[in-house]
Design a protein around this motif. Structure first.
Motif, PDB file in Angstrom:
ATOM      1  N   UNK A   1     -14.783  69.127  43.431  1.00  0.00           N
ATOM      2  CA  UNK A   1     -14.124  67.917  43.948  1.00  0.00           C
ATOM      3  C   UNK A   1     -12.603  68.085  44.011  1.00  0.00           C
ATOM      4  N   UNK A   2     -12.064  68.751  43.009  1.00  0.00           N
ATOM      5  CA  UNK A   2     -10.609  68.968  43.013  1.00  0.00           C
ATOM      6  C   UNK A   2     -10.187  69.827  44.204  1.00  0.00           C
ATOM      7  N   UNK A   3     -10.976  70.852  44.477  1.00  0.00           N
ATOM      8  CA  UNK A   3     -10.673  71.727  45.610  1.00  0.00           C
ATOM      9  C   UNK A   3     -10.748  70.958  46.923  1.00  0.00           C
ATOM     10  N   UNK A   4     -11.758  70.100  47.027  1.00  0.00           N
ATOM     11  CA  UNK A   4     -11.886  69.303  48.254  1.00  0.00           C
ATOM     12  C   UNK A   4     -10.723  68.334  48.407  1.00  0.00           C
ATOM     13  N   UNK A   5     -10.293  67.766  47.284  1.00  0.00           N
ATOM     14  CA  UNK A   5      -9.160  66.832  47.343  1.00  0.00           C
ATOM     15  C   UNK A   5      -7.893  67.571  47.800  1.00  0.00           C
ATOM     16  N   UNK A   6      -7.675  68.771  47.285  1.00  0.00           N
ATOM     17  CA  UNK A   6      -6.507  69.579  47.704  1.00  0.00           C
ATOM     18  C   UNK A   6      -6.553  69.807  49.205  1.00  0.00           C
ATOM     19  N   UNK A   7      -7.726  70.152  49.683  1.00  0.00           N
ATOM     20  CA  UNK A   7      -7.846  70.457  51.101  1.00  0.00           C
ATOM     21  C   UNK A   7      -7.616  69.196  51.945  1.00  0.00           C
ATOM     22  N   UNK A   8      -7.981  68.051  51.374  1.00  0.00           N
ATOM     23  CA  UNK A   8      -7.727  66.768  52.049  1.00  0.00           C
ATOM     24  C   UNK A   8      -6.219  66.487  52.151  1.00  0.00           C
ATOM     25  N   UNK A   9      -5.494  66.707  51.041  1.00  0.00           N
ATOM     26  CA  UNK A   9      -4.028  66.505  51.070  1.00  0.00           C
ATOM     27  C   UNK A   9      -3.394  67.412  52.115  1.00  0.00           C
ATOM     28  N   UNK A  10      -3.904  68.637  52.156  1.00  0.00           N
ATOM     29  CA  UNK A  10      -3.391  69.639  53.088  1.00  0.00           C
ATOM     30  C   UNK A  10      -3.572  69.160  54.537  1.00  0.00           C
ATOM     31  N   UNK A  11      -4.785  68.720  54.881  1.00  0.00           N
ATOM     32  CA  UNK A  11      -4.988  68.284  56.271  1.00  0.00           C
ATOM     33  C   UNK A  11      -4.332  66.941  56.558  1.00  0.00           C
ATOM     34  N   UNK A  12      -4.291  66.055  55.549  1.00  0.00           N
ATOM     35  CA  UNK A  12      -3.630  64.749  55.773  1.00  0.00           C
ATOM     36  C   UNK A  12      -2.158  64.922  56.133  1.00  0.00           C
ATOM     37  N   UNK A  13      -1.515  65.870  55.459  1.00  0.00           N
ATOM     38  CA  UNK A  13      -0.093  66.091  55.741  1.00  0.00           C
ATOM     39  C   UNK A  13       0.082  66.546  57.195  1.00  0.00           C
ATOM     40  N   UNK A  14      -0.797  67.429  57.627  1.00  0.00           N
ATOM     41  CA  UNK A  14      -0.726  67.913  59.012  1.00  0.00           C
ATOM     42  C   UNK A  14      -1.026  66.787  59.991  1.00  0.00           C
ATOM     43  N   UNK A  15      -2.028  66.005  59.632  1.00  0.00           N
ATOM     44  CA  UNK A  15      -2.428  64.876  60.477  1.00  0.00           C
ATOM     45  C   UNK A  15      -1.295  63.864  60.626  1.00  0.00           C
ATOM     46  N   UNK A  16      -0.542  63.677  59.544  1.00  0.00           N
ATOM     47  CA  UNK A  16       0.532  62.673  59.553  1.00  0.00           C
ATOM     48  C   UNK A  16       1.626  63.018  60.570  1.00  0.00           C
ATOM     49  N   UNK A  17       1.656  64.282  61.025  1.00  0.00           N
ATOM     50  CA  UNK A  17       2.667  64.672  62.015  1.00  0.00           C
ATOM     51  C   UNK A  17       2.286  64.215  63.423  1.00  0.00           C
ATOM     52  N   UNK A  18       1.010  63.881  63.617  1.00  0.00           N
ATOM     53  CA  UNK A  18       0.526  63.376  64.909  1.00  0.00           C
ATOM     54  C   UNK A  18       0.804  64.291  66.091  1.00  0.00           C
ATOM     55  N   UNK A  19       0.467  65.560  65.950  1.00  0.00           N
ATOM     56  CA  UNK A  19       0.866  66.544  66.963  1.00  0.00           C
ATOM     57  C   UNK A  19      -0.135  66.675  68.115  1.00  0.00           C
ATOM     58  N   UNK A  20       0.033  65.794  69.080  1.00  0.00           N
ATOM     59  CA  UNK A  20      -0.870  65.781  70.224  1.00  0.00           C
ATOM     60  C   UNK A  20      -0.725  67.052  71.077  1.00  0.00           C
ATOM     61  N   UNK A  21       0.504  67.541  71.176  1.00  0.00           N
ATOM     62  CA  UNK A  21       0.735  68.699  72.060  1.00  0.00           C
ATOM     63  C   UNK A  21      -0.016  69.952  71.601  1.00  0.00           C
ATOM     64  N   UNK A  22      -0.355  70.033  70.313  1.00  0.00           N
ATOM     65  CA  UNK A  22      -1.164  71.193  69.897  1.00  0.00           C
ATOM     66  C   UNK A  22      -2.542  70.739  69.406  1.00  0.00           C
ATOM     67  N   UNK A  23      -2.957  69.573  69.882  1.00  0.00           N
ATOM     68  CA  UNK A  23      -4.333  69.147  69.641  1.00  0.00           C
ATOM     69  C   UNK A  23      -4.670  68.893  68.172  1.00  0.00           C
ATOM     70  N   UNK A  24      -3.702  68.352  67.433  1.00  0.00           N
ATOM     71  CA  UNK A  24      -3.945  68.104  66.011  1.00  0.00           C
ATOM     72  C   UNK A  24      -3.649  66.646  65.662  1.00  0.00           C
ATOM     73  N   UNK A  25      -3.984  65.744  66.560  1.00  0.00           N
ATOM     74  CA  UNK A  25      -3.609  64.350  66.314  1.00  0.00           C
ATOM     75  C   UNK A  25      -4.731  63.511  65.693  1.00  0.00           C
TER      76      UNK A  25
END
Ligand SMILES: [Mg+2]
Length: 289
Positions: free
Chosen positions: A12-36
């Motif tokens: 669960x801890x590993x999954x939570x880390x991976x969630x923080x990792x993707x959430x941070x990327x998601x928060x950038x809202x990068x439509x131009x590189x398909x990560x929104x």
């Protein structure tokens, strides 16, 4: 004994880390590189992980620029290893990874994916999940007169807090050697080939781990138990071969749901060069004399 993955199940801890990792990327809202959207970020990572799985021993947790533990060895290293692969892609000039990193450094002052994975780890607030089998086993071992040490990369205070919260009696409490830097490599690789066969390939691990070596030579354990082959077991095996420590009680590889099957095949399969290791799925399999 190692701590994370031995006294706990860190899934669960590993999954939570991976969630923080993707959430941070998601928060950038990068439509131009398909990560929104979350789906897009997750599906991209899924693709990258599949590519990594085809070369499981190329990326992972690095020290001195070399891989110290392989990507899929535990749920924490899975994230560190994905970051390592992303940094590798940046180095290769991958446009998507480069642009993503540019945004991360501009808005978050995060300069590498490795830094993002470290940041994600430090966001963790999840309570560690105890493996009750481990507790029973340790208590019995101590009642039988054995001395038990935890040697872990985790901070000593964190482990002590865990032992307090989970009712480890003072009379039956392992000694804690925290911040052991088992991942820390020295200057010379001192690589050992632990398996070699045509179908599964070669398993070669750096065993020059000066911090861990110091701890082992100080404690002189009769047995060692770990869930990450590279970090916990590769050096004890070499020390046994060199006659520096006997490990008469055994060298035990704790199998968990996340243990890479390829690693298990290599270590227990036909091409194995590691007869010293016993793979254990249950605590009752470890019997000390
Ligand atoms: Mg571990």
């Amino acid at each position: 004994m190692d701590f994370d993955g031995i006294y706990t199940d860190p899934t669960d801890e590993g999954e939570a880390c991976s969630q923080y990792f993707s959430d941070k990327i998601l928060s950038l809202g990068l439509k131009e590189i398909n990560l929104e959207t979350r789906e897009k970020v997750e599906s991209w990572f899924g693709e990258l992980r599949a590519r990594q799985a085809a070369q499981p021993f190329l990326y992972g947790w690095r020290s001195e620029g070399r891989v110290s533990a392989f990507t899929f060895e535990d749920p924490f290293i899975r994230n560190i290893g994905l970051a390592d692969y992303l940094d590798h892609l940046v180095g290769k000039g991958d446009a998507k990874c480069k642009l993503l990193l540019k945004h991360l450094s501009k808005s978050e002052k995060i300069l590498t994916f490795g830094e993002l994975s470290e940041w994600s780890f430090h966001q963790l607030t999840l309570k560690k999940k105890i493996d009750s089998g481990a507790k029973n086993w340790v208590e019995q071992a101590m009642r039988d007169g054995h001395e038990v040490f935890i040697v872990s990369n985790s901070a000593k205070e964190k482990i002590e807090e865990f032992l307090n919260q989970n009712g480890f009696d003072h009379a039956l409490r392992p000694k804690v050697y925290g911040g052991a830097k088992k991942f820390g490599l020295g200057k010379k690789p001192n690589q050992v080939v632990f398996a070699d066969n045509e179908e599964d390939g070669q398993l070669k691990v750096d065993t020059d781990r000066p911090f861990y070596e110091q701890a082992l030579l100080e404690i002189k354990p009769d047995a060692v138990i770990g869930d990450v082959f590279c970090l916990d077991l590769s050096l004890p095996i070499r020390l046994k071969r060199e006659g520096k420590l006997a490990f008469k009680g055994g060298i035990f590889f704790r199998h968990r749901d996340y243990t890479p099957s390829k690693m298990v095949d290599l270590i227990t399969g036909r091409g194995t060069k590691v007869p010293e290791v016993t793979l254990i799925r249950e605590w009752s399999q470890i019997k000390l004399q």
